[in-house]
Design a protein around this motif. Structure first.
Motif, mmCIF file in Angstrom:
data_model
loop_
_atom_site.group_PDB
_atom_site.id
_atom_site.type_symbol
_atom_site.label_atom_id
_atom_site.label_comp_id
_atom_site.label_asym_id
_atom_site.label_seq_id
_atom_site.Cartn_x
_atom_site.Cartn_y
_atom_site.Cartn_z
ATOM 1 N N TRP A 1 -3.256 -4.251 -1.346
ATOM 2 C CA TRP A 1 -4.441 -3.382 -1.447
ATOM 3 C C TRP A 1 -5.381 -3.635 -0.278
ATOM 4 O O TRP A 1 -5.913 -2.682 0.306
ATOM 5 C CB TRP A 1 -5.135 -3.636 -2.777
ATOM 6 N N ARG A 43 -6.545 -0.997 2.805
ATOM 7 C CA ARG A 43 -7.952 -0.620 3.039
ATOM 8 C C ARG A 43 -8.489 -1.212 4.347
ATOM 9 O O ARG A 43 -9.703 -1.241 4.570
ATOM 10 C CB ARG A 43 -8.829 -1.133 1.882
ATOM 11 N N TYR A 58 -17.880 0.047 -5.354
ATOM 12 C CA TYR A 58 -16.808 1.007 -5.023
ATOM 13 C C TYR A 58 -15.456 0.307 -4.884
ATOM 14 O O TYR A 58 -14.441 0.782 -5.403
ATOM 15 C CB TYR A 58 -17.158 1.736 -3.721
ATOM 16 N N LEU A 59 -15.440 -0.848 -4.200
ATOM 17 C CA LEU A 59 -14.187 -1.558 -3.981
ATOM 18 C C LEU A 59 -13.597 -2.079 -5.289
ATOM 19 O O LEU A 59 -12.377 -2.053 -5.488
ATOM 20 C CB LEU A 59 -14.399 -2.715 -3.002
ATOM 21 N N ASP A 80 -12.175 0.878 -7.063
ATOM 22 C CA ASP A 80 -10.983 1.332 -6.345
ATOM 23 C C ASP A 80 -9.802 0.395 -6.594
ATOM 24 O O ASP A 80 -8.673 0.839 -6.792
ATOM 25 C CB ASP A 80 -11.283 1.421 -4.850
ATOM 26 N N TYR A 81 -10.090 -0.925 -6.610
ATOM 27 C CA TYR A 81 -9.007 -1.890 -6.851
ATOM 28 C C TYR A 81 -8.480 -1.772 -8.286
ATOM 29 O O TYR A 81 -7.270 -1.878 -8.518
ATOM 30 C CB TYR A 81 -9.506 -3.309 -6.584
ATOM 31 N N ARG A 99 -8.445 0.930 -10.140
ATOM 32 C CA ARG A 99 -7.622 2.135 -10.202
ATOM 33 C C ARG A 99 -6.289 1.911 -9.513
ATOM 34 O O ARG A 99 -5.232 2.349 -10.004
ATOM 35 C CB ARG A 99 -8.367 3.287 -9.541
ATOM 36 N N HIS A 100 -6.324 1.227 -8.385
ATOM 37 C CA HIS A 100 -5.088 0.935 -7.663
ATOM 38 C C HIS A 100 -4.152 0.075 -8.511
ATOM 39 O O HIS A 100 -2.940 0.324 -8.568
ATOM 40 C CB HIS A 100 -5.431 0.203 -6.357
#
Length: 322
Positions: free
Chosen positions: A4, A8, A50-51, A54-55, A57-58
């Motif tokens: 991940w 990014r 946000y990170l 995002d992580y 969800r990833h």
């Protein structure tokens, strides 16, 4: 986690560049550094939120997709995510659909080939049994034995031709070939049958040439002449004019109800059912070969005049498989 972070890397580089620009602007305009600290803290909180999201969800997406590796179809896939994700999903669905179609075509091809093998095996039993009976006689009929051997050769050529036609590696060699040589070669092959059945053959020879594959043309001629020998009453005529080979016999002709089906595989028709050795492959393979070479084959038949098969070689060119 490392995967991940690697994915990014461009985002982290962009954030670093933007923060450097902010520091440069504050330095050039001699702004308060406390304001830069507050701004940096706020940006740090927003970016980290946000990170983290995002992580998360990833990670969920990775676990879900990993679990779907065992699923045999793609019914679980929904058009979700970014436009890029949706594009990938469409591509995957199209590839999967194509794979299913190709697999079904392969399975159908294998079934067709297995049917041909089964038919070939069944038909070979008849001449083999006839040869065994002839060998048990004190003075076996040599002509009849040759006829049965010729029948075995014909069946073998049929199955080999059917196999080669289905193979993508089949080679076709087009050249301007004299037509007299393959016709006479086929006549010599069936000469024992002419004598055994007391058939009169009419052929005056020809000096015409045609652009064709002589090996495959010879195969077609053998199938057509074989049918003519089976059904002819007393005579067979072969003529060549303007690159059209016509083989005509004085047999009973083909019934009207069979004309539309004679090119289908395994169809022997009313006349073929009277022959225990009929396979229904000769005309099917002849039509397939002629179509593949870009030639035409037609049949004219009537109870009074028998059957005439015309091989039109005026056109030539390798055609795509259906």
């Amino acid at each position: 986690m490392m995967a991940w972070l690697y994915d990014r890397r461009n985002l982290f580089l962009l954030l670093t560049v933007l923060f450097g620009i902010q520091v440069f602007i504050f330095y050039v305009y001699d702004l308060e550094w406390d304001a830069l600290g507050y701004m940096a803290l706020l940006e740090f909180v927003v970016v980290n939120v946000y990170l983290v999201l995002d992580y998360s969800r990833h990670r969920l997406s990775h676990r879900f997709l990993s679990a779907q590796r065992q699923v045999p179809d793609l019914s679980w896939m929904e058009y979700d995510g970014s436009q890029k994700d949706r594009d990938y999903q469409r591509i995957i669905r199209q590839r999967e659909s194509l794979r299913h179609c190709q697999a079904e075509e392969y399975r159908q091809s294998r079934r067709d080939l297995q049917d041909l093998y089964d038919m070939w095996t069944h038909q070979n039993k008849l001449p083999i049994a006839a040869l065994k009976l002839l060998l048990q006689e004190e003075q076996p009929d040599i002509r009849e034995m040759r006829s049965q051997v010729l029948r075995l050769e014909q069946y073998t050529q049929m199955i080999l031709a059917a196999t080669r036609l289905e193979s993508p590696e089949t080679d076709y060699v087009f050249d301007w070939n004299p037509l007299d040589a393959p016709i006479r070669s086929v006549i010599r092959t069936f000469s024992p049958e002419f004598i055994r059945k007391r058939l009169r053959l009419t052929y005056e020879g020809t000096d015409e040439t045609a652009l064709t594959d002589v090996r495959w043309l010879t195969f077609v001629l053998e199938q057509i002449l074989s049918n003519a020998v089976k059904h002819a009453r007393s005579q067979i005529g072969i003529t060549v004019k303007d690159q059209v080979i016509c083989i005509q016999d004085d047999g009973p002709g083909i019934p009207a109800q069979d004309l539309e089906r004679i090119w289908s595989r395994g169809v022997t028709g009313q006349n073929g059912r009277k022959e225990t050795a009929a396979t229904g492959l000769g005309l099917y393979l002849s039509k397939a070969v002629m179509d593949r070479l870009g030639h035409e084959i037609t049949i004219e038949t009537s109870p009074d005049r028998g059957t005439a098969v015309r091989l039109d070689l005026t056109n030539a060119g390798l055609q795509d498989k259906d």
